[in-house]
Motif scaffolding. Sequence first.
Motif, PDB file in Angstrom:
ATOM      1  N   THR A 110       8.470  -2.805  -8.114  1.00  0.00           N
ATOM      2  CA  THR A 110       7.430  -1.773  -8.096  1.00  0.00           C
ATOM      3  C   THR A 110       6.884  -1.571  -6.679  1.00  0.00           C
ATOM      4  N   LEU A 111       6.951  -2.610  -5.859  1.00  0.00           N
ATOM      5  CA  LEU A 111       6.509  -2.498  -4.470  1.00  0.00           C
ATOM      6  C   LEU A 111       7.270  -1.427  -3.711  1.00  0.00           C
ATOM      7  N   ASP A 112       8.501  -1.174  -4.130  1.00  0.00           N
ATOM      8  CA  ASP A 112       9.400  -0.292  -3.376  1.00  0.00           C
ATOM      9  C   ASP A 112       9.207   1.182  -3.724  1.00  0.00           C
ATOM     10  N   ILE A 113       8.407   1.445  -4.730  1.00  0.00           N
ATOM     11  CA  ILE A 113       8.266   2.837  -5.180  1.00  0.00           C
ATOM     12  C   ILE A 113       7.507   3.674  -4.147  1.00  0.00           C
ATOM     13  N   LEU A 114       6.441   3.144  -3.576  1.00  0.00           N
ATOM     14  CA  LEU A 114       5.684   3.920  -2.577  1.00  0.00           C
ATOM     15  C   LEU A 114       6.559   4.278  -1.367  1.00  0.00           C
ATOM     16  N   PRO A 115       7.238   3.322  -0.739  1.00  0.00           N
ATOM     17  CA  PRO A 115       8.071   3.700   0.416  1.00  0.00           C
ATOM     18  C   PRO A 115       9.193   4.675   0.044  1.00  0.00           C
ATOM     19  N   THR A 116       9.716   4.554  -1.163  1.00  0.00           N
ATOM     20  CA  THR A 116      10.795   5.434  -1.590  1.00  0.00           C
ATOM     21  C   THR A 116      10.294   6.859  -1.781  1.00  0.00           C
ATOM     22  N   ILE A 117       9.162   6.979  -2.448  1.00  0.00           N
ATOM     23  CA  ILE A 117       8.584   8.309  -2.645  1.00  0.00           C
ATOM     24  C   ILE A 117       8.215   8.932  -1.297  1.00  0.00           C
ATOM     25  N   ALA A 118       7.653   8.133  -0.414  1.00  0.00           N
ATOM     26  CA  ALA A 118       7.298   8.652   0.913  1.00  0.00           C
ATOM     27  C   ALA A 118       8.538   9.167   1.630  1.00  0.00           C
ATOM     28  N   SER A 119       9.619   8.413   1.521  1.00  0.00           N
ATOM     29  CA  SER A 119      10.864   8.827   2.180  1.00  0.00           C
ATOM     30  C   SER A 119      11.387  10.132   1.589  1.00  0.00           C
ATOM     31  N   LEU A 120      11.415  10.230   0.285  1.00  0.00           N
ATOM     32  CA  LEU A 120      11.966  11.424  -0.373  1.00  0.00           C
ATOM     33  C   LEU A 120      11.086  12.649  -0.132  1.00  0.00           C
ATOM     34  N   ALA A 121       9.787  12.435   0.028  1.00  0.00           N
ATOM     35  CA  ALA A 121       8.875  13.558   0.243  1.00  0.00           C
ATOM     36  C   ALA A 121       8.695  13.887   1.721  1.00  0.00           C
ATOM     37  N   GLY A 122       9.217  13.025   2.593  1.00  0.00           N
ATOM     38  CA  GLY A 122       8.999  13.236   4.024  1.00  0.00           C
ATOM     39  C   GLY A 122       7.576  12.926   4.444  1.00  0.00           C
ATOM     40  N   ALA A 123       6.919  12.036   3.699  1.00  0.00           N
ATOM     41  CA  ALA A 123       5.521  11.698   3.994  1.00  0.00           C
ATOM     42  C   ALA A 123       5.456  10.465   4.892  1.00  0.00           C
ATOM     43  N   LYS A 124       4.328  10.309   5.556  1.00  0.00           N
ATOM     44  CA  LYS A 124       4.115   9.158   6.431  1.00  0.00           C
ATOM     45  C   LYS A 124       3.704   7.934   5.619  1.00  0.00           C
ATOM     46  N   LEU A 125       4.182   6.785   6.063  1.00  0.00           N
ATOM     47  CA  LEU A 125       3.750   5.543   5.425  1.00  0.00           C
ATOM     48  C   LEU A 125       2.374   5.150   5.939  1.00  0.00           C
ATOM     49  N   PRO A 126       1.572   4.510   5.082  1.00  0.00           N
ATOM     50  CA  PRO A 126       0.280   4.019   5.565  1.00  0.00           C
ATOM     51  C   PRO A 126       0.475   2.953   6.644  1.00  0.00           C
ATOM     52  N   GLN A 127      -0.427   2.925   7.600  1.00  0.00           N
ATOM     53  CA  GLN A 127      -0.319   1.976   8.717  1.00  0.00           C
ATOM     54  C   GLN A 127      -0.952   0.643   8.344  1.00  0.00           C
ATOM     55  N   VAL A 128      -0.344   0.006   7.377  1.00  0.00           N
ATOM     56  CA  VAL A 128      -0.804  -1.310   6.917  1.00  0.00           C
ATOM     57  C   VAL A 128       0.428  -2.177   6.685  1.00  0.00           C
ATOM     58  N   MET A 129       0.218  -3.458   6.419  1.00  0.00           N
ATOM     59  CA  MET A 129       1.314  -4.362   6.089  1.00  0.00           C
ATOM     60  C   MET A 129       1.833  -4.014   4.699  1.00  0.00           C
ATOM     61  N   LEU A 130       3.016  -3.420   4.646  1.00  0.00           N
ATOM     62  CA  LEU A 130       3.619  -3.060   3.362  1.00  0.00           C
ATOM     63  C   LEU A 130       4.603  -4.151   2.944  1.00  0.00           C
ATOM     64  N   ASP A 131       4.688  -4.379   1.642  1.00  0.00           N
ATOM     65  CA  ASP A 131       5.671  -5.324   1.106  1.00  0.00           C
ATOM     66  C   ASP A 131       6.863  -4.605   0.471  1.00  0.00           C
ATOM     67  N   GLY A 132       6.763  -3.315   0.300  1.00  0.00           N
ATOM     68  CA  GLY A 132       7.845  -2.555  -0.307  1.00  0.00           C
ATOM     69  C   GLY A 132       8.854  -2.093   0.717  1.00  0.00           C
ATOM     70  N   VAL A 133      10.071  -1.825   0.245  1.00  0.00           N
ATOM     71  CA  VAL A 133      11.142  -1.274   1.088  1.00  0.00           C
ATOM     72  C   VAL A 133      11.675  -0.012   0.421  1.00  0.00           C
TER      73      VAL A 133
END
Length: 437
Positions: free
Chosen positions: A271-294
């Motif tokens: 479930t950690l990986d869903i945010l980075p994946t959605i961001a990638s598919l939408a062309g959105a920026k990742l939050p500038q924090v320590m992420l655990d998702g890939v």
Amino acid sequence: MLSSHAGRRRMDNIGFFFLNTFLFCTCLASPPNFVLLFADDLGFGDLGCYGHPSSLTPNLDRLAAGGLRFTDFYCTSPVCSPSRASLLTGRYQTRSGIYPGVLYPGSRGGLPLNETTIAEVLKPMGYATAAIGKWHLGVGANGMFLPTRQGFDQYLGIPYSHDMHTHYPQYAGQGAAGRTLRGPFGDALFEFDNTIGNLLTTLEKTGVTNNTLVFFTSDNGPELMRLSRGGNAGPLKCGKGTTYEGGMREPAIAFWPGTIRPGVTHEMASTLDILPTIASLAGAKLPQVMLDGVDMTEILVNQGKSKRETMVFYPTDPDEKYGLFALRLGKYKAHFYTRGATHSGTTPDQDCPVFAVLKAHDPPLIFDLEADPSEHYPLPLTGKPDLQALLERIKKAKEQFEASMVFGESQISKGTDPDLEPCCNPQCIPKPSCCKC
Ligand code: MG
């Protein structure tokens, strides 16, 4: 998607909807829509497409047949609130402070507002966002922790588990009650599945199926203390409340006709990986924090390899004194601590109930999850140089991860205030007993 209470306490579910501004354009070049379906306490073995012999889940089975079914997909906590925090933030719950245990109706804390949710990642891209169903990430004073304060445009649902109301809804709709071979749990699951069918029909009618990623999974393993009404972990060990596979490994399906080819993946994902994946598919920026998702886009669109090398497992009450309870590296999982749980009582396996007290393992118990997904047979380490080398790699991975972990202030330890609990008769006393309307 509304909660579905038929036959058990926690078959409610939550849906997150992220619609791009080109809702009615089916052009694949446009940013896709996202629909996240998050079941509650649904076990690895509960769905027909995961092998349950008497479940009736035709719509989820249809998603699996036309999409990508995961065999090695993990949540981050064997209970609700922390798991949901990680889904929405791409971060372990220890960072956001959603521990120990779960939030309550009158909890003073909630998912901190400075955490960045998937909805907040997508808002700058012009997405419309909605959360429907169970939230369980806090209410707070004046609803300060509700979804509309966390990036969602709309919210319709219950803010916590419905067994924290004054009674236990035991409801089966006319279309589901008595319709399955599996009894009340099966009826509830069938109703849940019907709701997903209605959602898929709506996507088809509006012509956006080919431009929408539908992702389905569950927040934690089955509540085995409810006997046959508590869900099923299939071949996995124990269930809710434990860091064994039954508590942490979940069914997961990704469905996107024309982009995701039908199949099964054994790649490790979370479930950690869903945010980075959605961001990638939408062309959105990742939050500038320590992420655990890939980003798992490569798994989805090419059935490729996972970028995830490890998965760590915290108990329901993470503590810096103990650190993580278990770690998976590749196909191997090492348990540094094991403990049973009330939620996993009633099983014949004596490691699962609450009287299986905390036990430290040094060296850790190591299982080969491909050969032994049930965690029955710890590998013998003595006299095995290759396994000693594996043990050193596991210890190093644990050290590296824990060096990166900064525990956030516990939101749940802030306690409760009855006046914060939503009440249909706000001026009454004493709360919460007077809130029976
Ligand atoms: Mg749950």
